[in-house]
Design a protein around this motif. Structure first.
Motif, PDB file in Angstrom:
ATOM      1  N   UNK A 199      10.180 -90.775 -67.347  1.00 50.97           N
ATOM      2  CA  UNK A 199       9.318 -90.390 -68.369  1.00 50.97           C
ATOM      3  C   UNK A 199       8.314 -91.426 -68.775  1.00 50.97           C
ATOM      4  N   UNK A 200       8.873 -92.693 -68.688  1.00 48.12           N
ATOM      5  CA  UNK A 200       7.901 -93.757 -69.071  1.00 48.12           C
ATOM      6  C   UNK A 200       7.117 -93.977 -67.801  1.00 48.12           C
ATOM      7  N   UNK A 201       7.614 -93.866 -66.620  1.00 42.13           N
ATOM      8  CA  UNK A 201       6.601 -94.377 -65.384  1.00 42.13           C
ATOM      9  C   UNK A 201       5.571 -93.053 -65.411  1.00 42.13           C
ATOM     10  N   UNK A 202       5.812 -91.980 -65.904  1.00 41.42           N
ATOM     11  CA  UNK A 202       4.744 -90.914 -66.017  1.00 41.42           C
ATOM     12  C   UNK A 202       3.573 -91.483 -66.750  1.00 41.42           C
ATOM     13  N   UNK A 203       4.106 -92.148 -67.803  1.00 40.43           N
ATOM     14  CA  UNK A 203       3.022 -92.416 -68.907  1.00 40.43           C
ATOM     15  C   UNK A 203       2.201 -93.790 -68.553  1.00 40.43           C
ATOM     16  N   UNK A 204       2.352 -94.510 -67.375  1.00 38.34           N
ATOM     17  CA  UNK A 204       1.571 -95.557 -66.900  1.00 38.34           C
ATOM     18  C   UNK A 204       2.203 -95.902 -65.766  1.00 38.34           C
ATOM     19  N   UNK A 205       1.658 -97.170 -65.168  1.00 40.87           N
ATOM     20  CA  UNK A 205       1.742 -97.758 -63.939  1.00 40.87           C
ATOM     21  C   UNK A 205       2.657 -98.591 -63.886  1.00 40.87           C
ATOM     22  N   UNK A 206       3.255 -99.179 -64.690  1.00 44.74           N
ATOM     23  CA  UNK A 206       4.020-100.552 -64.953  1.00 44.74           C
ATOM     24  C   UNK A 206       5.562-100.159 -64.215  1.00 44.74           C
ATOM     25  N   UNK A 207       6.180-101.364 -63.720  1.00 46.54           N
ATOM     26  CA  UNK A 207       7.325-101.241 -63.381  1.00 46.54           C
ATOM     27  C   UNK A 207       8.405-101.155 -64.666  1.00 46.54           C
ATOM     28  N   UNK A 208       9.372-100.372 -64.423  1.00 47.96           N
ATOM     29  CA  UNK A 208      10.245-100.087 -65.426  1.00 47.96           C
ATOM     30  C   UNK A 208      11.778-100.880 -65.067  1.00 47.96           C
ATOM     31  N   UNK A 209      12.208-101.669 -65.827  1.00 46.32           N
ATOM     32  CA  UNK A 209      13.423-102.374 -65.652  1.00 46.32           C
ATOM     33  C   UNK A 209      14.166-101.879 -67.048  1.00 46.32           C
ATOM     34  N   UNK A 210      15.649-101.934 -66.641  1.00 47.21           N
ATOM     35  CA  UNK A 210      16.495-101.474 -67.442  1.00 47.21           C
ATOM     36  C   UNK A 210      17.633-102.607 -67.996  1.00 47.21           C
ATOM     37  N   UNK A 211      17.718-102.537 -69.257  1.00 50.90           N
ATOM     38  CA  UNK A 211      18.736-103.655 -69.730  1.00 50.90           C
ATOM     39  C   UNK A 211      19.632-102.906 -70.749  1.00 50.90           C
ATOM     40  N   UNK A 212      20.689-103.832 -71.023  1.00 53.91           N
ATOM     41  CA  UNK A 212      21.791-103.595 -72.072  1.00 53.91           C
ATOM     42  C   UNK A 212      22.548-102.491 -71.498  1.00 53.91           C
ATOM     43  N   UNK A 213      23.826-102.876 -71.622  1.00 52.32           N
ATOM     44  CA  UNK A 213      24.970-102.150 -71.006  1.00 52.32           C
ATOM     45  C   UNK A 213      25.375-102.454 -69.576  1.00 52.32           C
ATOM     46  N   UNK A 214      24.970-103.529 -68.985  1.00 56.15           N
ATOM     47  CA  UNK A 214      25.040-103.605 -67.376  1.00 56.15           C
ATOM     48  C   UNK A 214      25.839-104.937 -67.213  1.00 56.15           C
ATOM     49  N   UNK A 215      27.068-104.947 -66.808  1.00 57.74           N
ATOM     50  CA  UNK A 215      28.069-106.292 -66.937  1.00 57.74           C
ATOM     51  C   UNK A 215      28.716-106.195 -65.442  1.00 57.74           C
ATOM     52  N   UNK A 216      28.451-105.399 -64.440  1.00 58.15           N
ATOM     53  CA  UNK A 216      29.262-105.456 -63.185  1.00 58.15           C
ATOM     54  C   UNK A 216      28.038-105.305 -62.055  1.00 58.15           C
ATOM     55  N   UNK A 217      28.494-105.717 -60.902  1.00 59.82           N
ATOM     56  CA  UNK A 217      27.419-105.430 -59.847  1.00 59.82           C
ATOM     57  C   UNK A 217      27.298-103.996 -59.725  1.00 59.82           C
TER      58      UNK A 217
END
Length: 263
Positions: A199-217
């Motif tokens: 949904x975010x990528x459809x609203x623009x052309x920037x990369x989207x990175x995701x954070x919060x709640x990631x603790x393991x490989x």
């Protein structure tokens, strides 16, 4: 092309996702923080998020709150945070650095002076979590005029009516907060994240990175597989808080990066 843009272009050309690390500047002390910072690129970090210590970090959970307290008690200031970045740049002129924090220290320092000094120190982007788009004239627009990206947060509560405003004047990348609440809380779920990233990528052309709640490989791999990259902060900061050696911290970071890069 900024360092951030160049890094994402390089990753895209090689078919890899970004791994973004977060550490608090000056935690547990200036010298150790610098040693960790210098080791991050070699451990597979593509973009460095450098926390700016602040007394009232409203979006952060206990892990990062305590890291900020340790840094402040060790004498860390905004000026010393910029000195840390400047010293890092003596050995690395390629890895992007994004300064993440709150507006109060920047406002107290003086916006114009801060932007001049941040640019000189090699800061590539800012994430200022308590400045909404309605306040873009305060820092966002001056930062971009100074050649520093202003990276906006999108969250699970950013609806379709709000999203265009969030995307306006945003540059570098969009940071999607995978969960509601504070850092270090629940675990991110790829199945929940994937449609939001789309949904975010459809609203623009920037990369989207995701954070919060990631603790393991494994979790880093799962999240990176549905986004342009994954951010890990609290899990790394926890290792520092536990007194892990620099080598142990960087080994943990290397495993996380390997997870994201295998997506």
């Amino acid at each position: 092309m900024s360092r951030i843009d160049a890094q994402f272009a390089k990753l895209k050309a090689s078919g890899r996702k970004a791994f973004v690390s977060y550490t608090m500047a000056g935690d547990p002390d200036y010298d150790t923080s610098l040693e960790i910072l210098r080791g991050l690129p070699g451990a597979g970090v593509d973009i460095i998020e450098l926390g700016l210590p602040f007394t009232d970090p409203m979006a952060d959970g206990p892990t990062i709150q305590l890291a900020g307290q340790r840094a402040l008690e060790a004498g860390m200031t905004l000026r010393r945070t910029l000195d840390l970045a400047r010293t890092f740049r003596e050995q690395d002129d390629a890895t992007p650095i994004v300064l993440m924090g709150y507006y109060n220290p920047i406002y107290s320092y003086g916006v114009e002076r801060f932007l001049t000094d941040a640019k000189d120190a090699g800061i590539d982007g800012l994430i200022v979590v308590d400045l909404p788009p309605e306040e873009d004239d305060e820092l966002c627009i001056p930062a971009q005029a100074a050649g520093i990206s202003f990276i906006r947060l999108a969250t699970p509560t950013t609806d379709d009516a709000r999203l265009p405003r969030v995307m306006q004047n945003t540059s570098g990348f969009v940071y999607y907060v995978s969960i509601t609440g504070i850092t270090g809380a629940a675990e991110a779920e790829a199945g929940d994240v994937a449609p939001e990233v789309a949904r975010i990528k459809a609203a623009g052309d920037l990369p989207v990175v995701v954070g919060f709640g990631i603790r393991t490989p494994e979790r880093a791999r799962a999240i990176a597989s549905v986004a342009d990259g994954a951010v890990v902060g609290s899990a790394i900061v926890s290792r520092i808080a536990e007194g892990a050696s620099v080598a142990e911290v960087l080994s943990f970071v290397r495993d996380l990066a390997g997870g994201a890069h295998s997506a």
